[in-house]
Design an enzyme around this catalytic site. Structure first.
Site, PDB file in Angstrom:
ATOM      1  N   GLY A  61       0.819  -1.205   0.000  1.00  0.00           N
ATOM      2  CA  GLY A  61       0.000   0.000   0.000  1.00  0.00           C
ATOM      3  C   GLY A  61       0.847   1.247   0.000  1.00  0.00           C
ATOM      4  CB  THR A  62       2.080   3.510  -1.631  1.00  0.00           C
ATOM      5  OG1 THR A  62       2.822   4.712  -1.636  1.00  0.00           O
ATOM      6  CG2 THR A  62       1.478   3.310  -3.000  1.00  0.00           C
ATOM      7  CB  THR A  63      -0.945   7.877  -0.253  1.00  0.00           C
ATOM      8  OG1 THR A  63      -1.808   7.021   0.490  1.00  0.00           O
ATOM      9  CG2 THR A  63      -1.753   9.029  -0.828  1.00  0.00           C
TER      10      THR A  63
END
Length: 259
Positions: A61-63
């Site tokens: 996951g990341t943004t």
């Protein structure tokens, strides 16, 4: 003989013949009488439904995001690299340099995006030497697109290519899973992007100043980090314009929004 007993020797009992256990996918092993059909031993960390198939990939996951402003582009990303529920790196760099004024935000498989970025750096460097000038952001984005699309069945890579060149100024290109290419004024990707789509739609407008764009990027990523457990750490920002590159880092205890 004296002292001899009448006890007779007992012959050892023959051991029962054990049949070999079948280790194969369920689809290849119908119900076979006398066979156990075990797939894995108890406690084995692999999938118990079919050991001939690959393991499930760990959840990542990341943004990451990028937006155009009046004079260049602003890029921002969190710094958490997760391996399932384990934080493998709390201060990773998800914005990679491709050329002097061309950068890429990476999300998805870290291995896939790093390998893809390395290939583009190689090809783009050769291209710059051949033309004797700075490569354009569009050329870099098309290189990413070409490799990502041709290998779309084997890659898990979401990319945002952004930068500045003399021909078109600041540009943002989105390359989602599947390898398509889209030039957009603002792009957001990663597991945390779903939480801030409405915020960005409401707050972004064309022609923002550098300070306004920076503030919006930090605000949006901070909101994503508060909602998405796979995003966290610090917020790294990058401003690319005619004047050069400005890199900054906002610590986790100085975020504009927190839970």
């Amino acid at each position: 003989q004296a002292g001899s007993s009448n006890t007779s020797l007992v012959e050892p009992r023959p051991r029962p013949i054990q049949r070999m256990e079948v280790i194969a996918p369920r689809s290849h092993v119908p119900s076979m009488a006398g066979h156990s059909g075990k797939h894995v031993e108890p406690g084995c960390p692999y999938r118990s439904d079919d050991i001939m198939s690959p393991e499930q990939a760990v959840s990542t996951g990341t943004t990451v995001m990028a937006m155009c402003y009046d004079g260049g582009v602003v890029m921002a990303a969190d710094s958490r690299t997760s391996t399932g529920t384990y934080v493998a790196n709390r201060a990773s760099r998800k914005i990679s340099k491709v050329h002097d004024k061309i950068f890429v935000c990476r999300c998805g498989s870290a291995a896939d995006t790093q390998a893809l970025t390395g290939m583009v750096i190689n090809y783009l460097g050769q291209h710059a030497i051949e033309i004797g000038n700075m490569p354009t952001v569009n050329t870099a984005a098309n290189l990413f697109k070409m490799i990502a699309y041709n290998n779309k069945d084997n890659l898990s890579a979401g990319l945002i290519v952004a930068g500045w060149d003399e021909k078109l100024g600041g540009q943002v290109y989105s390359i989602p899973l599947g390898g398509s290419l889209h030039r957009v004024p603002i792009a957001c990707d990663g597991s945390g992007s779903g939480y801030i789509g409405g915020l960005l739609d409401a707050e972004y407008r064309p022609g923002m100043t550098k300070a306004e764009a920076l503030a919006l990027c930090r605000k949006a990523v901070a909101h994503a980090m508060s909602r998405d457990s796979s995003s966290g750490g610090v917020i790294r920002t990058l401003v690319v314009s005619k004047d050069g590159v400005e890199e900054d880092c906002l610590e986790g205890n100085k975020l504009p929004y927190g839970p």
